[in-house]
Design a protein around this motif. Structure first.
Motif, PDB file in Angstrom:
ATOM      1  N   TRP A   1     -55.902 -34.057  -7.231  1.00 43.90           N
ATOM      2  CA  TRP A   1     -54.910 -33.262  -6.530  1.00 43.90           C
ATOM      3  C   TRP A   1     -55.610 -32.506  -5.402  1.00 43.90           C
ATOM      4  O   TRP A   1     -56.693 -31.950  -5.599  1.00 43.90           O
ATOM      5  CB  TRP A   1     -54.243 -32.256  -7.463  1.00 43.90           C
ATOM      6  N   PHE A   2     -54.958 -32.484  -4.256  1.00 43.48           N
ATOM      7  CA  PHE A   2     -55.373 -31.695  -3.108  1.00 43.48           C
ATOM      8  C   PHE A   2     -54.198 -30.815  -2.689  1.00 43.48           C
ATOM      9  O   PHE A   2     -53.058 -31.068  -3.086  1.00 43.48           O
ATOM     10  CB  PHE A   2     -55.762 -32.602  -1.930  1.00 43.48           C
ATOM     11  N   ARG A   3     -54.487 -29.813  -1.873  1.00 44.47           N
ATOM     12  CA  ARG A   3     -53.406 -28.981  -1.341  1.00 44.47           C
ATOM     13  C   ARG A   3     -53.712 -28.592   0.106  1.00 44.47           C
ATOM     14  O   ARG A   3     -54.871 -28.500   0.499  1.00 44.47           O
ATOM     15  CB  ARG A   3     -53.183 -27.738  -2.188  1.00 44.47           C
ATOM     16  N   GLN A   4     -52.626 -28.374   0.846  1.00 45.21           N
ATOM     17  CA  GLN A   4     -52.769 -27.981   2.241  1.00 45.21           C
ATOM     18  C   GLN A   4     -51.770 -26.893   2.566  1.00 45.21           C
ATOM     19  O   GLN A   4     -50.555 -27.118   2.491  1.00 45.21           O
ATOM     20  CB  GLN A   4     -52.577 -29.174   3.166  1.00 45.21           C
ATOM     21  N   ALA A   5     -52.282 -25.723   2.931  1.00 46.74           N
ATOM     22  CA  ALA A   5     -51.448 -24.610   3.358  1.00 46.74           C
ATOM     23  C   ALA A   5     -51.214 -24.721   4.862  1.00 46.74           C
ATOM     24  O   ALA A   5     -52.003 -25.357   5.573  1.00 46.74           O
ATOM     25  CB  ALA A   5     -52.128 -23.294   3.012  1.00 46.74           C
ATOM     26  N   PRO A   6     -50.155 -24.085   5.363  1.00 45.80           N
ATOM     27  CA  PRO A   6     -49.861 -24.164   6.803  1.00 45.80           C
ATOM     28  C   PRO A   6     -51.036 -23.687   7.646  1.00 45.80           C
ATOM     29  O   PRO A   6     -51.598 -22.619   7.390  1.00 45.80           O
ATOM     30  CB  PRO A   6     -48.649 -23.243   6.966  1.00 45.80           C
ATOM     31  N   GLY A   7     -51.421 -24.489   8.621  1.00 47.90           N
ATOM     32  CA  GLY A   7     -52.494 -24.120   9.527  1.00 47.90           C
ATOM     33  C   GLY A   7     -53.890 -24.248   8.960  1.00 47.90           C
ATOM     34  O   GLY A   7     -54.860 -23.865   9.615  1.00 47.90           O
ATOM     35  N   LYS A   8     -54.002 -24.793   7.751  1.00 45.12           N
ATOM     36  CA  LYS A   8     -55.317 -24.923   7.111  1.00 45.12           C
ATOM     37  C   LYS A   8     -55.629 -26.376   6.800  1.00 45.12           C
ATOM     38  O   LYS A   8     -54.737 -27.232   6.808  1.00 45.12           O
ATOM     39  CB  LYS A   8     -55.364 -24.072   5.835  1.00 45.12           C
ATOM     40  N   GLU A   9     -56.894 -26.620   6.512  1.00 46.22           N
ATOM     41  CA  GLU A   9     -57.300 -27.965   6.139  1.00 46.22           C
ATOM     42  C   GLU A   9     -56.866 -28.277   4.702  1.00 46.22           C
ATOM     43  O   GLU A   9     -56.605 -27.376   3.907  1.00 46.22           O
ATOM     44  CB  GLU A   9     -58.813 -28.106   6.255  1.00 46.22           C
ATOM     45  N   ARG A  10     -56.826 -29.573   4.408  1.00 48.59           N
ATOM     46  CA  ARG A  10     -56.515 -29.999   3.046  1.00 48.59           C
ATOM     47  C   ARG A  10     -57.712 -29.696   2.145  1.00 48.59           C
ATOM     48  O   ARG A  10     -58.842 -30.067   2.451  1.00 48.59           O
ATOM     49  CB  ARG A  10     -56.196 -31.483   3.055  1.00 48.59           C
ATOM     50  N   ASP A  11     -57.451 -29.036   1.007  1.00 47.38           N
ATOM     51  CA  ASP A  11     -58.508 -28.617   0.092  1.00 47.38           C
ATOM     52  C   ASP A  11     -58.415 -29.335  -1.245  1.00 47.38           C
ATOM     53  O   ASP A  11     -57.310 -29.599  -1.747  1.00 47.38           O
ATOM     54  CB  ASP A  11     -58.419 -27.100  -0.173  1.00 47.38           C
ATOM     55  N   PHE A  12     -59.578 -29.564  -1.811  1.00 51.75           N
ATOM     56  CA  PHE A  12     -59.663 -30.175  -3.138  1.00 51.75           C
ATOM     57  C   PHE A  12     -59.202 -29.185  -4.202  1.00 51.75           C
ATOM     58  O   PHE A  12     -59.591 -28.014  -4.189  1.00 51.75           O
ATOM     59  CB  PHE A  12     -61.104 -30.606  -3.400  1.00 51.75           C
ATOM     60  N   VAL A  13     -58.400 -29.666  -5.159  1.00 48.83           N
ATOM     61  CA  VAL A  13     -57.935 -28.829  -6.265  1.00 48.83           C
ATOM     62  C   VAL A  13     -58.581 -29.262  -7.573  1.00 48.83           C
ATOM     63  O   VAL A  13     -59.200 -28.463  -8.264  1.00 48.83           O
ATOM     64  CB  VAL A  13     -56.402 -28.874  -6.386  1.00 48.83           C
ATOM     65  N   ALA A  14     -58.407 -30.533  -7.940  1.00 48.15           N
ATOM     66  CA  ALA A  14     -58.914 -31.020  -9.225  1.00 48.15           C
ATOM     67  C   ALA A  14     -58.949 -32.536  -9.213  1.00 48.15           C
ATOM     68  O   ALA A  14     -58.220 -33.175  -8.453  1.00 48.15           O
ATOM     69  CB  ALA A  14     -58.033 -30.527 -10.364  1.00 48.15           C
ATOM     70  N   SER A  15     -59.797 -33.099 -10.082  1.00 42.60           N
ATOM     71  CA  SER A  15     -59.831 -34.552 -10.254  1.00 42.60           C
ATOM     72  C   SER A  15     -60.079 -34.886 -11.713  1.00 42.60           C
ATOM     73  O   SER A  15     -60.498 -34.031 -12.511  1.00 42.60           O
ATOM     74  CB  SER A  15     -60.889 -35.186  -9.363  1.00 42.60           C
ATOM     75  N   ILE A  16     -59.844 -36.155 -12.055  1.00 40.96           N
ATOM     76  CA  ILE A  16     -59.944 -36.596 -13.438  1.00 40.96           C
ATOM     77  C   ILE A  16     -60.431 -38.030 -13.463  1.00 40.96           C
ATOM     78  O   ILE A  16     -60.092 -38.831 -12.575  1.00 40.96           O
ATOM     79  CB  ILE A  16     -58.578 -36.426 -14.146  1.00 40.96           C
ATOM     80  N   ASN A  17     -61.211 -38.372 -14.489  1.00 38.53           N
ATOM     81  CA  ASN A  17     -61.720 -39.744 -14.554  1.00 38.53           C
ATOM     82  C   ASN A  17     -60.670 -40.672 -15.122  1.00 38.53           C
ATOM     83  O   ASN A  17     -59.559 -40.264 -15.462  1.00 38.53           O
ATOM     84  CB  ASN A  17     -63.036 -39.794 -15.324  1.00 38.53           C
ATOM     85  N   ARG A  18     -61.038 -41.958 -15.261  1.00 33.87           N
ATOM     86  CA  ARG A  18     -60.029 -42.958 -15.614  1.00 33.87           C
ATOM     87  C   ARG A  18     -59.435 -42.742 -16.999  1.00 33.87           C
ATOM     88  O   ARG A  18     -58.247 -42.959 -17.231  1.00 33.87           O
ATOM     89  CB  ARG A  18     -60.643 -44.348 -15.529  1.00 33.87           C
ATOM     90  N   SER A  19     -60.264 -42.296 -17.942  1.00 31.30           N
ATOM     91  CA  SER A  19     -59.779 -42.122 -19.318  1.00 31.30           C
ATOM     92  C   SER A  19     -59.129 -40.766 -19.542  1.00 31.30           C
ATOM     93  O   SER A  19     -58.382 -40.588 -20.504  1.00 31.30           O
ATOM     94  CB  SER A  19     -60.931 -42.300 -20.299  1.00 31.30           C
ATOM     95  N   GLY A  20     -59.411 -39.814 -18.665  1.00 33.38           N
ATOM     96  CA  GLY A  20     -58.912 -38.465 -18.848  1.00 33.38           C
ATOM     97  C   GLY A  20     -59.884 -37.555 -19.577  1.00 33.38           C
ATOM     98  O   GLY A  20     -59.590 -36.381 -19.793  1.00 33.38           O
ATOM     99  N   ALA A  21     -61.037 -38.079 -19.944  1.00 33.42           N
ATOM    100  CA  ALA A  21     -61.991 -37.311 -20.744  1.00 33.42           C
ATOM    101  C   ALA A  21     -62.803 -36.330 -19.911  1.00 33.42           C
ATOM    102  O   ALA A  21     -63.383 -35.383 -20.452  1.00 33.42           O
ATOM    103  CB  ALA A  21     -62.936 -38.263 -21.474  1.00 33.42           C
TER     104      ALA A  21
END
Length: 124
Positions: A36-56
């Motif tokens: 997941w990434f997020r982008q606020a108005p006037g700002k760059e897109r920022d990293f939020v979270a990531s997960i591997n293939r299994s979810g572990a």
């Protein structure tokens, strides 16, 4: 290829919670690392979270650690982002992304597939 569609955004008061969903189609989501990434108005897109293939294994940006949780249900081809203790500064368009190479990329350009995004607005 994989197609991604986010849902679950909306307006919430500070301190509240939302759960975002990212539904995948086209290819089985279990083939992909997800983020997941997020982008606020006037700002760059920022990293939020990531997960591997299994979810572990999961990985979080500093600003959301302890408040957000990423998870996945490969049987449903869906990835989730549970957001608790929301703050006005969390207001942004949230997008999910998929890649087959790694879960550790925090740079948006390293992720191959993207959804259209869902708006999250946190009022004070």
């Amino acid at each position: 290829q994989v197609q991604l569609v986010e849902s679950g955004g909306g307006l919430v008061q500070a301190g509240g919670s939302l759960r975002l969903s990212c539904a995948a189609s086209g290819r089985t989501v279990s083939r992909y690392y997800m983020a997941w990434f997020r982008q606020a108005p006037g700002k760059e897109r920022d990293f939020v979270a990531s997960i591997n293939r299994s979810g572990a294994s999961t990985y979080y940006g500093d600003s959301v650690k302890g408040r957000f949780t990423i998870s996945r249900d490969n049987a449903k081809n869906t990835v989730y982002l549970q957001m608790n203790s929301l703050k006005p500064e969390d207001t942004a368009v949230y997008s999910c992304a998929a890649d087959q190479a790694s879960m550790l990329y925090t740079t948006p350009s390293r992720w191959d597939y993207w959804g259209q995004g869902t708006q999250v607005t946190v009022s004070s």
